[in-house]
Write a protein that holds these residues in place. Structure first.
Motif, PDB file in Angstrom:
ATOM      1  N   GLY A 472      -5.016  18.028  13.839  1.00  0.00           N
ATOM      2  CA  GLY A 472      -4.972  16.625  13.450  1.00  0.00           C
ATOM      3  C   GLY A 472      -4.223  16.425  12.154  1.00  0.00           C
ATOM      4  O   GLY A 472      -4.138  17.328  11.315  1.00  0.00           O
ATOM      5  N   VAL A 473      -3.662  15.210  12.004  1.00  0.00           N
ATOM      6  CA  VAL A 473      -2.948  14.885  10.770  1.00  0.00           C
ATOM      7  C   VAL A 473      -3.091  13.394  10.481  1.00  0.00           C
ATOM      8  O   VAL A 473      -3.001  12.554  11.379  1.00  0.00           O
ATOM      9  N   ALA A 474      -3.377  13.079   9.214  1.00  0.00           N
ATOM     10  CA  ALA A 474      -3.365  11.700   8.712  1.00  0.00           C
ATOM     11  C   ALA A 474      -2.305  11.628   7.627  1.00  0.00           C
ATOM     12  O   ALA A 474      -2.114  12.598   6.882  1.00  0.00           O
ATOM     13  N   GLY A 498      -5.685   3.464   8.814  1.00  0.00           N
ATOM     14  CA  GLY A 498      -7.028   3.996   8.657  1.00  0.00           C
ATOM     15  C   GLY A 498      -7.508   3.774   7.234  1.00  0.00           C
ATOM     16  O   GLY A 498      -6.974   2.940   6.509  1.00  0.00           O
ATOM     17  N   ASN A 499      -8.500   4.565   6.823  1.00  0.00           N
ATOM     18  CA  ASN A 499      -9.014   4.425   5.458  1.00  0.00           C
ATOM     19  C   ASN A 499      -8.741   5.669   4.632  1.00  0.00           C
ATOM     20  O   ASN A 499      -9.405   5.917   3.636  1.00  0.00           O
ATOM     21  N   THR A 500      -7.757   6.449   5.047  1.00  0.00           N
ATOM     22  CA  THR A 500      -7.394   7.646   4.287  1.00  0.00           C
ATOM     23  C   THR A 500      -6.541   7.280   3.076  1.00  0.00           C
ATOM     24  O   THR A 500      -5.941   6.194   3.019  1.00  0.00           O
ATOM     25  N   PHE A 501      -6.497   8.188   2.103  1.00  0.00           N
ATOM     26  CA  PHE A 501      -5.663   8.025   0.912  1.00  0.00           C
ATOM     27  C   PHE A 501      -5.898   6.660   0.243  1.00  0.00           C
ATOM     28  O   PHE A 501      -4.990   5.861   0.085  1.00  0.00           O
ATOM     29  N   PHE A 502      -7.170   6.436  -0.092  1.00  0.00           N
ATOM     30  CA  PHE A 502      -7.564   5.208  -0.781  1.00  0.00           C
ATOM     31  C   PHE A 502      -7.140   3.969   0.009  1.00  0.00           C
ATOM     32  O   PHE A 502      -6.621   3.002  -0.532  1.00  0.00           O
ATOM     33  N   ASN A 503      -7.344   4.042   1.322  1.00  0.00           N
ATOM     34  CA  ASN A 503      -7.047   2.922   2.237  1.00  0.00           C
ATOM     35  C   ASN A 503      -5.563   2.600   2.324  1.00  0.00           C
ATOM     36  O   ASN A 503      -5.185   1.475   2.659  1.00  0.00           O
ATOM     37  N   GLN A 504      -4.711   3.581   2.059  1.00  0.00           N
ATOM     38  CA  GLN A 504      -3.267   3.396   2.181  1.00  0.00           C
ATOM     39  C   GLN A 504      -2.712   4.109   3.413  1.00  0.00           C
ATOM     40  O   GLN A 504      -1.559   3.868   3.794  1.00  0.00           O
ATOM     41  N   ILE A 534       6.267   2.629   8.916  1.00  0.00           N
ATOM     42  CA  ILE A 534       6.135   1.178   9.059  1.00  0.00           C
ATOM     43  C   ILE A 534       4.811   0.688   8.482  1.00  0.00           C
ATOM     44  O   ILE A 534       4.663  -0.479   8.138  1.00  0.00           O
ATOM     45  N   LEU A 535       3.819   1.586   8.366  1.00  0.00           N
ATOM     46  CA  LEU A 535       2.514   1.178   7.841  1.00  0.00           C
ATOM     47  C   LEU A 535       2.576   0.811   6.376  1.00  0.00           C
ATOM     48  O   LEU A 535       1.711   0.081   5.880  1.00  0.00           O
ATOM     49  N   THR A 536       3.565   1.322   5.631  1.00  0.00           N
ATOM     50  CA  THR A 536       3.618   1.077   4.190  1.00  0.00           C
ATOM     51  C   THR A 536       4.310  -0.236   3.843  1.00  0.00           C
ATOM     52  O   THR A 536       4.370  -0.606   2.679  1.00  0.00           O
ATOM     53  N   LYS A 537       4.792  -0.956   4.824  1.00  0.00           N
ATOM     54  CA  LYS A 537       5.394  -2.251   4.526  1.00  0.00           C
ATOM     55  C   LYS A 537       4.334  -3.197   3.971  1.00  0.00           C
ATOM     56  O   LYS A 537       3.273  -3.364   4.538  1.00  0.00           O
ATOM     57  N   GLY A 538       4.625  -3.806   2.840  1.00  0.00           N
ATOM     58  CA  GLY A 538       3.683  -4.705   2.207  1.00  0.00           C
ATOM     59  C   GLY A 538       2.746  -4.032   1.244  1.00  0.00           C
ATOM     60  O   GLY A 538       2.034  -4.690   0.499  1.00  0.00           O
ATOM     61  N   TYR A 544       1.075   4.385  -3.646  1.00  0.00           N
ATOM     62  CA  TYR A 544       1.170   5.535  -2.753  1.00  0.00           C
ATOM     63  C   TYR A 544       2.269   6.499  -3.120  1.00  0.00           C
ATOM     64  O   TYR A 544       2.316   7.626  -2.606  1.00  0.00           O
ATOM     65  N   GLY A 545       3.180   6.126  -4.020  1.00  0.00           N
ATOM     66  CA  GLY A 545       4.184   7.058  -4.526  1.00  0.00           C
ATOM     67  C   GLY A 545       4.915   7.771  -3.420  1.00  0.00           C
ATOM     68  O   GLY A 545       5.509   7.150  -2.535  1.00  0.00           O
ATOM     69  N   GLY A 546       4.840   9.118  -3.425  1.00  0.00           N
ATOM     70  CA  GLY A 546       5.528   9.906  -2.409  1.00  0.00           C
ATOM     71  C   GLY A 546       4.797   9.988  -1.094  1.00  0.00           C
ATOM     72  O   GLY A 546       5.252  10.650  -0.162  1.00  0.00           O
TER      73      GLY A 546
END
Length: 845
Positions: A472-474, A498-504, A534-538, A544-546
């Motif tokens: 698995g990978v998030a 999802g709610n991984t990486f501080f909800n990012q 595409i999830l990082t749009k907005g 989230y940096g890198g």
């Protein structure tokens, strides 16, 4: 002009006069995630801050320098040992120096309203007095090493759901008696150099904007003159926060305190220059204090404090935090000759810390299995028994590199794998962590490429058994997992938030493949940075940096068949140890727990094992309470928290009696989630959370309504037996002193430590009050058969007062009070009463 080289030639008032407006604006916000601004013209250095509550991470979430990990907050408080907590603070100070850190972002002294609070493990207790004393002891220890401590999160940051916008609705009385009181005590007793405001609102106003909380209470009433900073991205205004007394916006570059905006507000007289200068003054005072540490701003981060002395102290702290909840028929301590089987998800997994800001890469970790194995004459039999994971167990340490070392390689490029030309190689990293939060991964080449990069993660996996394996990978970004060039997981062409990486980040995408025992497979993961998804749009790229990636894998198994396997092993052994609990996936910043149950099939495992072997011992590792529906059947239970680097060794020390257990519960364990006082109101209702239990938090609630609990606040057994006798009180109203004197005896042939707890109860109060409230405590070492005369002192006004909303101050009311000395809230040993002749109102510290 005098250049600043040390605190002695650092004249704050003179510097303020020399600073330009632009330089002042730079000083009231960070320049990056971990540093304040440097004013080179005047020789004002930058200073470094770092998490945190149970260890000093340094400046890296990703690929950081390893650090020492302390027990979590509830575990530290469970020691009930102020002297030991002071020493823990001193060790934190030494750890900070190794990381070239001037300011530690801790301790955390918020209140656990509910067992479900995601950061409950990080705080000390739902009891404000225990929380306040624990905070004060650790702050004093940190600052003894000339490192600034940051008391956080001020105030009512007690739920993670919608934490940046949630409005905590609380009465003034509860705010004062429960939520502000630990801050008040810590400031009174230790004077922290810094304080961090919380994300949330209190009664409709963000704390970082609240002149009432910061100026009127913190500074005017309590006379505290340290530096305030926002939580990370927890500033929501320009003028309001500056006027309210919020000195430093973190992190940088600033979102609110940009030069053009501040300049315009000052020039238009919206922000008074005098107020701006006060914010600058407090930041300069923090910098001046930090110069006493001896840390140079260019000092490297190291693991130089990873020494045998550090390990011994961490082991001592962890051992004293462990609470013996139950020990029927003296099943414990174990003997080395005992033939033992060990099961459970935390037996061979080091659940040493919770998630979020408290998590870090430790120097090393010890597992309960290895600790027990080191003391047993016969190697313990083991099988998993039951798993406990939200996401698949980390893959990183299951892999090996070409040279046979544990971990994998990460090769970073500026171009994707399918690029036909030069991929522009950046660097190769050798890693073993399965969780790579690259928010702070910087390289000059990728900065020039707008933080867009691509990584090939490669390692070799050798299964121990034939069967089907799940990978698995998030991600924040995109990722594909290949096993011998077969695509197994696609988190690139299909992605779900999802709610991984501080909800990012995304959910964990999974895939399965059949593998053969002892055959080595090449694992290749193609990762692309945050901006490729595409999830990082907005989303704010500053958050989230890198990007980030989390990789996991496990052999697919039938949970019931695994329990049956454990049962057969249990039947062949003298005693069984089940290491149950949660981990940093379930207890973490930015996410509240869904329930109070042990994850997975752990309850079924425990029920099945004790039916097969009555000599079953449960060692539970969690930061906050769990339900124990099997408790009547299990003869011995330990609560071992998230115990840091040395957790596995400390658990073994207590199990085998090399350490006599002396921890006490810093929080009540209710029987069911439904029993806790916040059951109806620990949730967001359109952005609001009602503190409907008022002052009746934790044991105050259970006692008031006479509701039974699993284990009460302050409970903890020992291999020794202690008796109390001859309580005598001394009351001096003019010197504000209450002294309780009594005798404490160790009636056993084993040396041990006992925590004597002092509670106070008013007999006929004019308002509704709790049955009793903790006011102080003392931990005492007693040799076998020894008797000591004990004295507990406490402030009379703090011991007797409630917050009077009508007068808007504290009221110490005339009348009769009981002083109650106990081993816990339920195990009362001595009671004596005293009279207060006069009602007095007071404010301040």
């Amino acid at each position: 002009m005098t250049l600043i080289t040390n605190s002695k030639n650092f004249d704050v008032e003179s510097l303020i006069k020399e600073l330009t407006l632009e330089e002042k604006v730079k000083l009231i916000s960070g320049v990056d995630f971990w540093h304040t601004a440097k004013i080179e013209r005047l020789g004002i250095p930058k200073i470094r801050v770092s998490d945190g509550p149970n260890g000093i991470r340094g400046t890296k979430f990703f690929n950081g320098v390893p650090a020492g990990c302390f027990p979590c907050g509830t575990g530290l408080a469970a020691t009930f040992n102020k002297d030991l907590l002071f020493e823990a603070g001193q060790l934190m100070g030494e750890e900070a120096k190794a990381k070239a850190v001037h300011v530690i972002l801790g301790p955390t002294c918020n209140i656990q309203r509910s067992p479900l609070g995601g950061r409950g493990f990080e705080s000390y207790s739902p009891d404000p007095v225990l929380s306040g004393f624990a905070s004060a002891a650790i702050i004093s220890g940190i600052q003894d090493k000339k490192i600034a401590a940051t008391l956080k999160h001020f105030v009512c940051n007690d739920i993670e759901t919608e934490r940046s916008s949630i409005n905590s609705i609380v009465t003034q009385r509860a705010l004062r008696e429960v939520y502000l009181l630990p801050f008040q005590i810590a400031i009174r007793d230790s004077n922290p150099i810094s304080l961090m405001t919380s994300y949330n609102k209190v009664n409709g106003e963000h704390v970082s904007n609240s002149k009432y909380l910061i100026e009127e209470i913190l500074r005017d009433e309590w006379k505290w003159q340290g530096a305030t900073m926002s939580d990370w991205y927890g500033l929501y205004s320009l003028k309001e926060s500056i006027d309210a007394g919020l000195d430093l916006e973190m992190p940088g570059p600033p979102k609110m305190r940009k030069y053009d905006s501040v300049q315009h507000a000052v020039n238009s007289k919206e922000i008074h220059l005098k107020i701006l200068n006060k914010r600058v003054e407090n930041v300069l005072k923090l910098i001046k204090y930090s110069l006493n540490s001896g840390i140079n701003e260019n000092d490297p981060e190291t693991s130089s404090n990873n020494t045998p002395i550090t390990s011994l102290k961490l082991r001592e702290i962890a051992s004293e935090s462990i609470v013996l909840l139950k020990n029927d028929n003296n099943l414990l301590p174990l003997k080395p000759a005992d033939k033992i089987a060990i099961f459970g998800p935390n037996a061979k997994f080091a659940s040493y810390c919770g998630g979020g800001s408290a998590s870090l890469l430790s120097y090393y970790s010890t597992t309960p299995y290895d600790g027990i194995k080191s003391k047993a004459d016969i190697i313990p039999e083991y099988t998993l028994g039951a798993a406990a994971h939200k996401m698949l167990p980390g893959l990183g340490t299951q892999l090996k590199r070409d040279d046979g070392s544990v971990g994998f390689t990460m090769k970073i490029y500026l171009k994707p794998r399918d690029y036909q030309g030069d991929r522009n190689f950046v660097e190769q990293l050798n890693l073993n962590s399965s969780y790579m939060h690259m928010v702070d991964y910087y390289n000059s080449k990728i900065l020039e490429n707008d933080l867009i990069f691509y990584a090939d993660i490669e390692g070799y996996f050798t299964p121990e058994e034939d069967g089907e394996y799940e990978f698995g990978v998030a991600v924040v970004g995109t990722a594909l997992i290949f096993v011998d060039e077969t695509l197994v997981v696609d988190n690139k062409t299909k992605q779900i938030f999802g709610n991984t990486f501080f909800n990012q980040g995304s959910i964990e995408e999974k895939g399965r493949i059949v593998l053969s025992k002892d055959k080595t497979y090449k694992i290749r993961i193609e990762f692309s940075s945050g901006k490729t998804s595409i999830l990082t749009k907005g989303l704010d790229p500053g958050n989230y940096g890198g990007g980030g990636i989390r990789i996991g894998a496990i052999k697919v198994f039938d949970p019931l068949a695994e329990i049956a396997k454990a049962v057969e092993i249990a039947k062949k052994n003298d005693k069984v140890i089940i290491v149950s609990g949660t981990n940093l996936e379930f207890e973490t910043e930015s996410l509240d727990r869904e329930d109070m149950k042990l994850p997975g099939y752990q309850d079924q495992l425990i029920e099945a094992i004790v039916a097969a072997n009555k000599n079953t011992i449960v060692v539970n590792q969690s930061g906050t309470p769990v339900e124990m529906p099997w408790i009547e059947k299990i003869p011995a239970v330990l609560q071992a928290w998230f115990a840091g680097n040395e957790g596995g060794n400390a658990i073994a020390d207590v199990l085998y009696g090399d350490v006599n257990p002396s921890g006490k519960l810093s929080i009540t364990f209710p029987i069911r989630l439904q029993d806790n006082p916040t059951y109806f109101n620990f949730n967001s209702n359109n952005g609001q959370v009602l503190y409907g239990e008022d002052v009746y938090v934790d044991y105050r609630f259970y006692e008031k309504i006479d509701r039974p609990v699993l284990f009460p606040f302050g409970h903890g057994l020992s291999y020794s037996n202690f008796t109390y006798d001859n309580l005598v009180l001394s009351i001096n109203e003019s010197s504000d002193l209450l002294i309780a004197k009594f005798e404490l005896k160790n009636n056993s042939d084993r040396s041990g430590k006992e925590v004597a707890q002092l509670y106070v109860s008013q007999q006929k109060p004019s308002i509704t009050r709790p049955i009793k409230e903790l006011k102080n405590f003392i931990k005492v070492s007693l040799k076998a058969g020894e008797t000591k005369k004990i004295e507990i002192k406490t402030s009379l006004k703090y011991a007797t007062s409630f917050f009077d909303e009508y007068y808007n101050d504290w009221c110490s009311e005339s009348g009769t009070y009981n002083v109650i000395i106990g081993k816990s809230t339920e195990n009362i040993q001595l009671v004596e009463s005293f009279q207060l002749k006069e009602t007095k109102h007071w404010s301040g510290l």
